[in-house]
Write a protein that holds these residues in place. Structure first.
Motif, PDB file in Angstrom:
ATOM      1  N   ASP A   9      35.839  -9.541 -11.843  1.00 31.27           N
ATOM      2  CA  ASP A   9      36.924  -9.714 -10.889  1.00 31.27           C
ATOM      3  C   ASP A   9      36.744 -10.459  -9.705  1.00 31.27           C
ATOM      4  O   ASP A   9      35.542 -10.795  -9.137  1.00 31.27           O
ATOM      5  CB  ASP A   9      37.451  -8.287 -10.408  1.00 31.27           C
ATOM      6  N   ILE A  10      37.888 -11.401  -9.414  1.00 31.80           N
ATOM      7  CA  ILE A  10      37.904 -12.047  -8.156  1.00 31.80           C
ATOM      8  C   ILE A  10      38.761 -11.596  -7.127  1.00 31.80           C
ATOM      9  O   ILE A  10      40.174 -11.241  -7.410  1.00 31.80           O
ATOM     10  CB  ILE A  10      38.195 -13.551  -8.356  1.00 31.80           C
ATOM     11  N   LEU A  11      38.535 -11.522  -5.817  1.00 29.48           N
ATOM     12  CA  LEU A  11      39.323 -10.700  -4.880  1.00 29.48           C
ATOM     13  C   LEU A  11      39.441 -11.863  -3.670  1.00 29.48           C
ATOM     14  O   LEU A  11      38.550 -12.600  -3.372  1.00 29.48           O
ATOM     15  CB  LEU A  11      38.914  -9.509  -4.091  1.00 29.48           C
ATOM     16  N   VAL A  12      40.711 -12.259  -3.104  1.00 31.69           N
ATOM     17  CA  VAL A  12      40.741 -13.233  -1.927  1.00 31.69           C
ATOM     18  C   VAL A  12      41.402 -12.289  -0.771  1.00 31.69           C
ATOM     19  O   VAL A  12      42.244 -11.607  -1.182  1.00 31.69           O
ATOM     20  CB  VAL A  12      41.797 -14.230  -2.507  1.00 31.69           C
ATOM     21  N   VAL A  13      40.463 -12.283   0.429  1.00 28.46           N
ATOM     22  CA  VAL A  13      40.917 -11.682   1.432  1.00 28.46           C
ATOM     23  C   VAL A  13      41.449 -12.532   2.576  1.00 28.46           C
ATOM     24  O   VAL A  13      40.592 -13.684   2.860  1.00 28.46           O
ATOM     25  CB  VAL A  13      39.788 -10.913   2.094  1.00 28.46           C
ATOM     26  N   PRO A  39      41.234  -7.302   8.066  1.00 29.94           N
ATOM     27  CA  PRO A  39      40.197  -6.509   8.086  1.00 29.94           C
ATOM     28  C   PRO A  39      39.849  -6.127   6.541  1.00 29.94           C
ATOM     29  O   PRO A  39      40.632  -5.812   5.721  1.00 29.94           O
ATOM     30  CB  PRO A  39      40.575  -5.028   8.920  1.00 29.94           C
ATOM     31  N   HIS A  40      38.466  -5.942   6.422  1.00 26.65           N
ATOM     32  CA  HIS A  40      37.927  -5.751   5.311  1.00 26.65           C
ATOM     33  C   HIS A  40      36.593  -5.235   5.195  1.00 26.65           C
ATOM     34  O   HIS A  40      35.957  -5.412   6.262  1.00 26.65           O
ATOM     35  CB  HIS A  40      38.113  -6.762   4.073  1.00 26.65           C
ATOM     36  N   ARG A  41      36.326  -4.376   4.150  1.00 26.13           N
ATOM     37  CA  ARG A  41      34.922  -4.135   3.933  1.00 26.13           C
ATOM     38  C   ARG A  41      34.646  -3.608   2.260  1.00 26.13           C
ATOM     39  O   ARG A  41      35.722  -3.579   1.651  1.00 26.13           O
ATOM     40  CB  ARG A  41      34.771  -2.797   4.691  1.00 26.13           C
ATOM     41  N   PHE A  42      33.674  -3.425   2.032  1.00 28.10           N
ATOM     42  CA  PHE A  42      33.291  -3.112   0.418  1.00 28.10           C
ATOM     43  C   PHE A  42      32.335  -2.350   0.451  1.00 28.10           C
ATOM     44  O   PHE A  42      31.322  -2.348   1.278  1.00 28.10           O
ATOM     45  CB  PHE A  42      33.020  -4.340  -0.401  1.00 28.10           C
ATOM     46  N   GLU A  43      31.949  -1.435  -0.649  1.00 27.69           N
ATOM     47  CA  GLU A  43      30.806  -0.781  -0.923  1.00 27.69           C
ATOM     48  C   GLU A  43      30.405  -0.438  -2.407  1.00 27.69           C
ATOM     49  O   GLU A  43      31.485  -0.853  -3.117  1.00 27.69           O
ATOM     50  CB  GLU A  43      30.949   0.537  -0.247  1.00 27.69           C
ATOM     51  N   ASN A  44      29.250  -0.243  -2.678  1.00 31.27           N
ATOM     52  CA  ASN A  44      28.936  -0.076  -4.082  1.00 31.27           C
ATOM     53  C   ASN A  44      29.308   1.329  -4.512  1.00 31.27           C
ATOM     54  O   ASN A  44      28.929   2.398  -4.000  1.00 31.27           O
ATOM     55  CB  ASN A  44      27.301  -0.298  -4.143  1.00 31.27           C
ATOM     56  N   LEU A  45      29.855   1.083  -5.527  1.00 29.72           N
ATOM     57  CA  LEU A  45      30.304   2.493  -6.113  1.00 29.72           C
ATOM     58  C   LEU A  45      29.418   3.035  -7.210  1.00 29.72           C
ATOM     59  O   LEU A  45      29.557   4.284  -7.570  1.00 29.72           O
ATOM     60  CB  LEU A  45      31.874   2.284  -6.964  1.00 29.72           C
TER      61      LEU A  45
END
Length: 114
Positions: A77-81, A86-92
């Protein structure tokens, strides 16, 4: 200007594939972060940049919060912000979340929001 950067010059730990590189010093208008996030729930806190950021998920599963949207992403998957979002991410989990994060700027500019 050095046209080629050896992996050992910029990877945080040459025995593992993670680190960051700022391209401005090499004539490139791009920065790269290679993440290996092992801990479930870990990741950077909410922030934004004055330029777009692109995430390429190499391995694992992550929860990306982009503005008001929550996106679960996995390998390929590729995401463009967009800029200033505002953004963040975490390991699921399970396992390691591995991403390549591409900043469309020659130097990192980050405003931490939390």
């Amino acid at each position: 200007m050095k046209p080629v950067t050896q992996a050992g010059d910029w990877l945080a730990d040459p025995g593992r594939f993670h680190g960051e590189w700022q391209g401005g010093a090499h004539g490139a208008n791009v920065c790269v972060i290679v993440n290996e996030i092992e801990t479930i729930g870990a990741g950077p806190r909410l922030h934004r940049h004055p330029y777009p950021e692109t995430f390429v998920v190499r391995r694992g599963r992550g929860l990306f919060v982009v503005g008001e949207e929550r996106i679960e992403a996995g390998p390929g998957d590729i995401l463009v912000v967009p800029a200033d979002t505002p953004h963040r991410f975490e390991n699921l989990g399970p396992g390691t979340l591995a991403t390549i994060d591409i900043h469309e700027n020659g130097a990192f500019v980050t405003e931490w929001l939390e």
